[in-house]
Design an enzyme around this catalytic site. Structure first.
Site, PDB file in Angstrom:
ATOM      1  N   GLN A  41      28.418  39.723  29.422  1.00 14.49           N
ATOM      2  CA  GLN A  41      29.262  39.836  28.137  1.00 14.49           C
ATOM      3  C   GLN A  41      28.632  39.215  26.798  1.00 14.49           C
ATOM      4  O   GLN A  41      27.670  38.544  27.000  1.00 14.49           O
ATOM      5  CB  GLN A  41      30.331  39.216  28.426  1.00 14.49           C
ATOM      6  CG  GLN A  41      30.540  37.640  28.817  1.00 14.49           C
ATOM      7  CD  GLN A  41      31.723  37.353  29.710  1.00 14.49           C
ATOM      8  OE1 GLN A  41      32.712  37.810  29.883  1.00 14.49           O
ATOM      9  NE2 GLN A  41      31.245  36.424  30.806  1.00 14.49           N
ATOM     10  N   HIS A  72      46.502  26.646  29.288  1.00 14.58           N
ATOM     11  CA  HIS A  72      46.280  25.994  30.416  1.00 14.58           C
ATOM     12  C   HIS A  72      47.283  25.177  30.852  1.00 14.58           C
ATOM     13  O   HIS A  72      47.417  25.360  32.336  1.00 14.58           O
ATOM     14  CB  HIS A  72      44.925  25.224  29.903  1.00 14.58           C
ATOM     15  CG  HIS A  72      43.769  25.713  29.443  1.00 14.58           C
ATOM     16  ND1 HIS A  72      43.085  25.587  28.537  1.00 14.58           N
ATOM     17  CD2 HIS A  72      43.102  27.179  30.006  1.00 14.58           C
ATOM     18  CE1 HIS A  72      42.206  26.566  28.307  1.00 14.58           C
ATOM     19  NE2 HIS A  72      42.142  27.282  29.096  1.00 14.58           N
ATOM     20  N   ASP A  96      35.743  28.225  30.968  1.00 14.22           N
ATOM     21  CA  ASP A  96      35.774  27.153  29.796  1.00 14.22           C
ATOM     22  C   ASP A  96      36.419  25.640  30.350  1.00 14.22           C
ATOM     23  O   ASP A  96      36.424  25.006  29.423  1.00 14.22           O
ATOM     24  CB  ASP A  96      36.665  27.745  28.777  1.00 14.22           C
ATOM     25  CG  ASP A  96      37.973  28.105  29.417  1.00 14.22           C
ATOM     26  OD1 ASP A  96      38.395  29.372  29.298  1.00 14.22           O
ATOM     27  OD2 ASP A  96      38.784  27.249  29.527  1.00 14.22           O
ATOM     28  N   ASP A 146      31.107  36.515  41.617  1.00 21.48           N
ATOM     29  CA  ASP A 146      32.199  37.140  41.212  1.00 21.48           C
ATOM     30  C   ASP A 146      33.303  36.822  42.274  1.00 21.48           C
ATOM     31  O   ASP A 146      33.379  36.575  43.241  1.00 21.48           O
ATOM     32  CB  ASP A 146      31.968  38.712  41.790  1.00 21.48           C
ATOM     33  CG  ASP A 146      32.861  39.537  41.683  1.00 21.48           C
ATOM     34  OD1 ASP A 146      33.300  40.031  40.345  1.00 21.48           O
ATOM     35  OD2 ASP A 146      33.636  39.801  42.825  1.00 21.48           O
ATOM     36  N   GLY A 147      34.516  36.594  41.653  1.00 20.37           N
ATOM     37  CA  GLY A 147      35.808  36.227  42.167  1.00 20.37           C
ATOM     38  C   GLY A 147      36.176  37.021  43.542  1.00 20.37           C
ATOM     39  O   GLY A 147      36.513  36.560  44.375  1.00 20.37           O
ATOM     40  N   ASP A 164      42.271  32.932  36.220  1.00 14.82           N
ATOM     41  CA  ASP A 164      42.071  32.785  34.763  1.00 14.82           C
ATOM     42  C   ASP A 164      41.038  33.479  34.387  1.00 14.82           C
ATOM     43  O   ASP A 164      39.908  33.198  33.684  1.00 14.82           O
ATOM     44  CB  ASP A 164      41.776  31.371  34.577  1.00 14.82           C
ATOM     45  CG  ASP A 164      41.553  31.037  33.106  1.00 14.82           C
ATOM     46  OD1 ASP A 164      40.933  30.088  32.483  1.00 14.82           O
ATOM     47  OD2 ASP A 164      42.231  31.814  32.427  1.00 14.82           O
ATOM     48  N   SER A 165      41.470  34.981  34.500  1.00  9.98           N
ATOM     49  CA  SER A 165      40.358  35.810  34.332  1.00  9.98           C
ATOM     50  C   SER A 165      40.356  36.264  32.741  1.00  9.98           C
ATOM     51  O   SER A 165      41.248  35.775  31.875  1.00  9.98           O
ATOM     52  CB  SER A 165      40.556  37.246  34.975  1.00  9.98           C
ATOM     53  OG  SER A 165      42.015  37.523  34.619  1.00  9.98           O
ATOM     54  N   PRO A 171      33.291  42.568  33.423  1.00 11.06           N
ATOM     55  CA  PRO A 171      33.312  41.705  34.927  1.00 11.06           C
ATOM     56  C   PRO A 171      34.697  41.511  35.314  1.00 11.06           C
ATOM     57  O   PRO A 171      35.025  41.246  36.413  1.00 11.06           O
ATOM     58  CB  PRO A 171      32.472  40.631  34.973  1.00 11.06           C
ATOM     59  CG  PRO A 171      32.503  40.219  33.106  1.00 11.06           C
ATOM     60  CD  PRO A 171      32.393  41.407  32.499  1.00 11.06           C
TER      61      PRO A 171
HETATM   62  N1  SAM Z   1      42.275  32.119  29.395  1.00 13.23           N
HETATM   63  C1  SAM Z   1      41.304  33.212  28.920  1.00 13.23           C
HETATM   64  C2  SAM Z   1      41.958  34.395  28.697  1.00 13.23           C
HETATM   65  O1  SAM Z   1      43.299  34.362  29.136  1.00 13.23           O
HETATM   66  O2  SAM Z   1      41.513  35.447  28.321  1.00 13.23           O
HETATM   67  C3  SAM Z   1      40.283  33.227  30.041  1.00 13.23           C
HETATM   68  C4  SAM Z   1      39.128  32.066  30.252  1.00 13.23           C
HETATM   69  S1  SAM Z   1      37.815  32.241  30.815  1.00 13.23           S
HETATM   70  C5  SAM Z   1      36.845  32.107  29.701  1.00 13.23           C
HETATM   71  C6  SAM Z   1      37.619  33.681  31.693  1.00 13.23           C
HETATM   72  C7  SAM Z   1      36.497  33.827  32.531  1.00 13.23           C
HETATM   73  O3  SAM Z   1      36.587  34.671  33.423  1.00 13.23           O
HETATM   74  C8  SAM Z   1      34.910  34.134  31.915  1.00 13.23           C
HETATM   75  O4  SAM Z   1      34.441  32.929  31.601  1.00 13.23           O
HETATM   76  C9  SAM Z   1      34.389  35.135  32.641  1.00 13.23           C
HETATM   77  O5  SAM Z   1      33.074  35.059  32.581  1.00 13.23           O
HETATM   78  C10 SAM Z   1      35.068  34.967  33.900  1.00 13.23           C
HETATM   79  N2  SAM Z   1      35.133  36.250  34.773  1.00 13.23           N
HETATM   80  C11 SAM Z   1      35.177  37.652  34.506  1.00 13.23           C
HETATM   81  N3  SAM Z   1      35.212  38.231  35.373  1.00 13.23           N
HETATM   82  C12 SAM Z   1      34.958  37.429  36.520  1.00 13.23           C
HETATM   83  C13 SAM Z   1      34.949  37.697  37.858  1.00 13.23           C
HETATM   84  N4  SAM Z   1      34.837  39.096  38.390  1.00 13.23           N
HETATM   85  N5  SAM Z   1      34.890  36.597  38.816  1.00 13.23           N
HETATM   86  C14 SAM Z   1      34.555  35.694  38.144  1.00 13.23           C
HETATM   87  N6  SAM Z   1      34.840  35.046  37.205  1.00 13.23           N
HETATM   88  C15 SAM Z   1      34.896  36.107  35.974  1.00 13.23           C
END
Ligand code: SAM
Length: 282
Positions: A41, A72, A96, A146-147, A164-165, A171
């Site tokens: 991204q 949070h 984050d 990947d989660g 918290d995606s 992704p």
């Molecule tokens: N609080 C924010 C929101 O509500 O949009 C999200 C915070 S956090 C930055 C989201 C994180 O999810 C990102 O760092 C992203 O890289 C991660 N992420 C996205 N898809 C993912 C996946 N399939 N597995 C693990 N992490 C993932």
């Protein structure tokens, strides 16, 4: 004689986040602190005079220094004050570190953070002061991956899982799908609780309805709750508290001190839903 003319307004560039094709939110960019494309991204961090540092992924606001606690605290504390014994905790996404810092306020035993993009971790360590100390906590295990894969491969079970995606694009899209939650449920200890974010009741009502329908098929207890997040679309956010026997109105402990938004009254009121949501859920 002082000049009557005001100093010329410094022209700042702007970042605009569209929430519909007719509306959105903008941030004046006092300084562009970081802008790179990771394998997953586009990652940007800007300085805004009012919100402080703002993290954006693919142009969408993830967290801001000034209002991060609204989101949070509301994602974490409802589960952590109601689960009878939250020891093994999983965060999916959350690179984050905002969710991580809230959970570490509790005497949990082990905490896994599964974040797909290591660059989000590195950038957040740089610009959001809460992340590094949280990652140094001995109870934390950081998994870069990947989660969805992690859930399928691990044989561990968890007491509380916090999803918290980012927005359902790139992704993150699979973390918004039914299969992911079916796999997630198999990784829960008895009494296990999952909390996930469902989006904006103002802009994403149909998506919230669709998700609630499949979540209710998977989890015996599916309770929605809401809370304000000034920098998110529509300014109010919807969460889902998912589990088996635990009732979110029964508290197992006091919230930690020093929280800026969450308290027991907020917890109780958050589960009272506005008609526009209730009517949609039938
Ligand atoms: N609080 C924010 C929101 O509500 O949009 C999200 C915070 S956090 C930055 C989201 C994180 O999810 C990102 O760092 C992203 O890289 C991660 N992420 C996205 N898809 C993912 C996946 N399939 N597995 C693990 N992490 C993932």
């Amino acid at each position: 004689m002082t000049s009557k003319k005001s100093p010329p307004e410094i022209e700042f560039s702007e970042i605009r986040e569209y929430h519909s094709s007719w509306s959105g939110l903008f941030f004046k960019v006092k300084k562009l602190l970081y802008s790179h494309r990771s394998p997953f991204q586009k990652i940007e961090v800007i300085e805004n005079e009012y919100f402080g540092k703002v993290l954006l992924l693919d142009g969408l606001v993830q967290t801001t220094e000034r209002d991060e606690f609204y989101y949070h605290e509301m994602l974490v504390h409802p589960a952590l004050i109601t689960h009878p014994s939250p020891q093994d905790i999983l965060i999916i996404g959350g690179g984050d570190g905002g969710v991580l810092k809230e959970i570490l306020l509790y005497p949990v035993e082990r905490l896994w953070l599964v974040e797909i993009d290591s660059q989000v971790i590195e950038v957040s360590k740089n610009f959001f002061p809460w992340l590094s100390p949280a990652l140094e906590d001995k109870r934390v295990e950081l998994v870069i991956g990947d989660g969805g894969e992690f859930i399928r491969q691990t044989n561990r079970k968890f007491d509380v899982v916090l999803v918290d995606s980012s927005d359902p694009v790139g992704p993150s899209s699979r973390l918004h799908e039914e299969d992911f939650y079916r796999d997630l449920k198999k990784r829960l200890n008895p009494d296990g609780v999952v909390v996930t974010q469902l989006g904006s009741p103002f802009y994403h009502l149909e998506e919230i309805k669709e998700k609630s329908i499949f979540l209710a098929k998977i989890f015996k207890l599916t309770r929605l709750y809401t809370g304000p997040v000034p920098s998110y679309p529509g300014g109010i956010w919807c969460y889902a508290y998912l589990g088996g026997e635990i009732n979110p109105s029964k508290l197992s402990r006091e919230p930690p001190g020093g929280l800026k938004y969450f308290n027991k009254e907020i917890h109780r009121k958050a589960f009272s839903l506005p008609n526009l949501l209730k009517d949609k859920l039938g």
